[in-house]
Design an enzyme around this catalytic site. Structure first.
Site, short mmCIF file in Angstrom:
data_model
loop_
_atom_site.label_atom_id
_atom_site.label_comp_id
_atom_site.label_asym_id
_atom_site.label_seq_id
_atom_site.Cartn_x
_atom_site.Cartn_y
_atom_site.Cartn_z
N ARG A 15 0.84 -1.20 0.00
CA ARG A 15 0.00 0.00 0.00
C ARG A 15 0.88 1.26 0.00
NH1 ARG A 15 -0.52 4.73 2.58
NH2 ARG A 15 -0.08 3.67 4.55
N ASP A 16 1.59 1.50 1.08
CA ASP A 16 2.38 2.73 1.20
C ASP A 16 3.48 2.75 0.14
OD1 ASP A 16 3.29 5.14 2.19
OD2 ASP A 16 3.45 4.46 4.26
N HIS A 209 9.10 6.54 8.35
CA HIS A 209 9.73 6.69 7.03
C HIS A 209 11.19 7.02 7.26
CE1 HIS A 209 6.32 6.47 4.18
NE2 HIS A 209 5.64 6.66 5.29
N CYS A 240 4.38 9.10 0.75
CA CYS A 240 3.05 9.66 0.54
C CYS A 240 3.09 10.56 -0.69
CB CYS A 240 2.64 10.46 1.77
SG CYS A 240 1.07 11.30 1.54
N1 COA Z 1 -13.31 5.11 -2.99
C1 COA Z 1 -13.80 5.36 -4.23
N2 COA Z 1 -14.49 6.47 -4.54
C2 COA Z 1 -14.68 7.36 -3.56
C3 COA Z 1 -14.18 7.18 -2.29
C4 COA Z 1 -13.45 5.99 -2.00
N3 COA Z 1 -12.94 5.73 -0.80
N4 COA Z 1 -14.51 8.23 -1.53
C5 COA Z 1 -15.22 9.06 -2.31
N5 COA Z 1 -15.34 8.54 -3.54
C6 COA Z 1 -16.04 9.13 -4.68
C7 COA Z 1 -17.43 9.57 -4.29
O1 COA Z 1 -18.33 8.49 -4.42
C8 COA Z 1 -17.72 10.65 -5.29
O2 COA Z 1 -18.04 10.03 -6.54
P1 COA Z 1 -19.05 10.73 -7.55
O3 COA Z 1 -18.35 11.97 -7.97
O4 COA Z 1 -19.18 9.70 -8.61
O5 COA Z 1 -20.29 10.97 -6.75
C9 COA Z 1 -16.36 11.29 -5.49
O6 COA Z 1 -15.38 10.33 -5.04
C10 COA Z 1 -16.17 12.58 -4.71
O7 COA Z 1 -16.43 12.33 -3.33
P2 COA Z 1 -15.82 13.24 -2.20
O8 COA Z 1 -16.22 12.74 -0.88
O9 COA Z 1 -16.14 14.69 -2.54
O10 COA Z 1 -14.28 12.96 -2.36
P3 COA Z 1 -13.09 13.93 -2.72
O11 COA Z 1 -13.01 14.15 -4.17
O12 COA Z 1 -13.10 15.12 -1.82
O13 COA Z 1 -11.83 13.00 -2.30
C11 COA Z 1 -10.99 11.28 -0.91
C12 COA Z 1 -11.71 12.59 -0.97
C13 COA Z 1 -10.68 10.99 0.55
C14 COA Z 1 -11.83 10.20 -1.49
C15 COA Z 1 -9.67 11.37 -1.73
O14 COA Z 1 -8.98 12.53 -1.41
C16 COA Z 1 -8.77 10.18 -1.52
O15 COA Z 1 -9.07 9.10 -1.97
N6 COA Z 1 -7.63 10.37 -0.83
C17 COA Z 1 -6.71 9.29 -0.50
C18 COA Z 1 -5.33 9.79 -0.50
C19 COA Z 1 -4.34 8.70 -0.22
O16 COA Z 1 -4.54 7.53 -0.48
N7 COA Z 1 -3.20 9.11 0.33
C20 COA Z 1 -2.14 8.25 0.61
C21 COA Z 1 -2.37 7.44 1.83
S1 COA Z 1 -1.93 8.25 3.34
ZN ZN Z 2 3.53 6.12 5.36
#
Ligand code: COA
Ligand code: ZN
Length: 318
Positions: A15-16, A209, A240
């Site tokens: 994952r990371d 890290h 990240c």
């Molecule tokens: N998996 C898949 N789709 C997701 C989701 C998830 N966990 N969470 C939200 N969505 C979808 C929603 O269903 C929505 O879809 P639609 O446009 O078709 O209705 C869309 O994303 C927007 O939803 P929203 O809640 O506004 O999300 P966002 O665009 O603000 O993004 C996160 C927020 C959290 C989903 C996004 O920033 C993210 O996935 N971040 C992870 C970052 C990461 O992995 N970092 C490294 C690890 S530390």
């Molecule tokens: Zn990490």
């Protein structure tokens, strides 16, 4: 030194580690790596994350990876989720445990999950409800626990507030993450000396890290404070994508090697782990930071050069 007899390693490379690789790693390769890690005896594996596929395209195959792995009895398979949607996907995919993420600093949380800390905590409340209904335990990780690449120092009060909220919501396992390798051993000890007595009954994990070569020193400091759970990435993969300057986690085989050298058990077969690391190097197409895979274990010996052997024999009369 006050060191434990045994520690539990959670492998977070799939994952990371994989999340920052640009080239898409085929789903079958990800599955193969997870299975090899389990066969090497790694007790906990963070297999993938259920995040937005546009945000982390590398892990868009999370469902397929979870469905494809061979579940080894005794191995705990986890996935990272940022919100309720991710939790529902993770539960459907059959994870053994949900790992959540929120940062201790506002700017990193906004960069990482597009939410304020308060909004994230609300989402995580929903995550805990989904998990509780499904009977899946939750381990809550806190990014930038020891410093933020945007804001710098993260006051321990702020960290304690976030941790406290997560514990109040029902988290019994807390992971303190040094997202960009800003922590130092004295700081790790002082944070743990403050939090551990205030929050009894919590299982603490340190997620490091090695950005500035302080990961193993930080782990030593944490062990001296009684922490026995550590995240690590095979080969030292990791970083990240939403934290500038981020680099790999502490390398799993280097950590296991260091622990075994000190007589601390992990249940992991180091030789097999090194073999997995070589396979991962092949999969990502570059040399990884892991050092034991290059140097061999501390027990490695080389034949003395002939002239040295001859002088030694003469000097010792053998
Ligand atoms: N998996 C898949 N789709 C997701 C989701 C998830 N966990 N969470 C939200 N969505 C979808 C929603 O269903 C929505 O879809 P639609 O446009 O078709 O209705 C869309 O994303 C927007 O939803 P929203 O809640 O506004 O999300 P966002 O665009 O603000 O993004 C996160 C927020 C959290 C989903 C996004 O920033 C993210 O996935 N971040 C992870 C970052 C990461 O992995 N970092 C490294 C690890 S530390
Ligand atoms: Zn990490």
């Amino acid at each position: 030194m006050r060191l434990p007899d045994r520690v539990t390693i959670c492998e977070v490379g799939p994952r990371d580690g994989f999340q920052i690789e640009r080239e898409f790693i085929p789903t079958e390769t990800k599955i193969e790596v997870v299975d090899l890690l389990a066969e090497a005896g790694v007790p906990r594996i963070e297999v993938t994350s259920f995040v937005h596929p546009r945000v982390v395209p590398q892990l868009r195959d999370a469902e397929a990876v979870m469905a494809g792995i061979r579940r080894r009895p005794g191995t705990r398979y986890a996935a990272l989720v940022p919100n309720d949607k991710g939790a529902a996907r993770a539960v459907d995919a059959g994870v053994d445990v949900i790992h959540t993420v929120v940062s201790a600093s506002e700017s990193h949380n906004l960069a990482n999950v597009n939410m304020t800390i308060a909004d994230s905590l609300e989402k995580l409340r929903a995550v805990m409800q989904i998990a509780a209904r499904a009977g899946v335990p939750v381990a809550a990780g806190i990014s930038t626990s020891f410093g933020c690449p945007f804001e710098g120092d993260v006051p321990v009060d702020r960290l304690e507030t976030v941790v406290g909220r997560l514990v109040d919501m029902g988290a019994r396992s807390i992971g303190l993450a040094d997202t960009t390798g800003m922590a130092n051993p004295r700081q790790v000890a002082s944070v743990l000396e403050r939090l551990l007595p205030r929050l009894p009954g919590v299982e603490w994990t340190l997620h490091t890290h090695d950005t500035r070569a302080m990961a193993i020193p930080n782990i030593l400091a944490a062990m001296e404070c009684g922490v026995t759970h550590f995240d690590a990435s095979i080969g030292g993969l990791g970083g990240c994508p939403f934290a500038p300057g981020a680099s790999g986690n502490v390398c799993t085989e280097d950590l296991v090697h260091a622990l075994h050298a000190m007589g601390i058990a992990t249940g992991i077969d180091l030789d097999r782990l090194v073999a997995v690391s070589r396979r991962v190097e092949q999969a990502v197409g570059r040399t990884l930071p892991g050092q034991v895979m290059k140097a061999g274990p501390w027990s490695r010996r080389y034949p003395a050069p002939d002239h040295v052997a001859a002088r030694l024999a003469a000097a010792t009369g053998s």
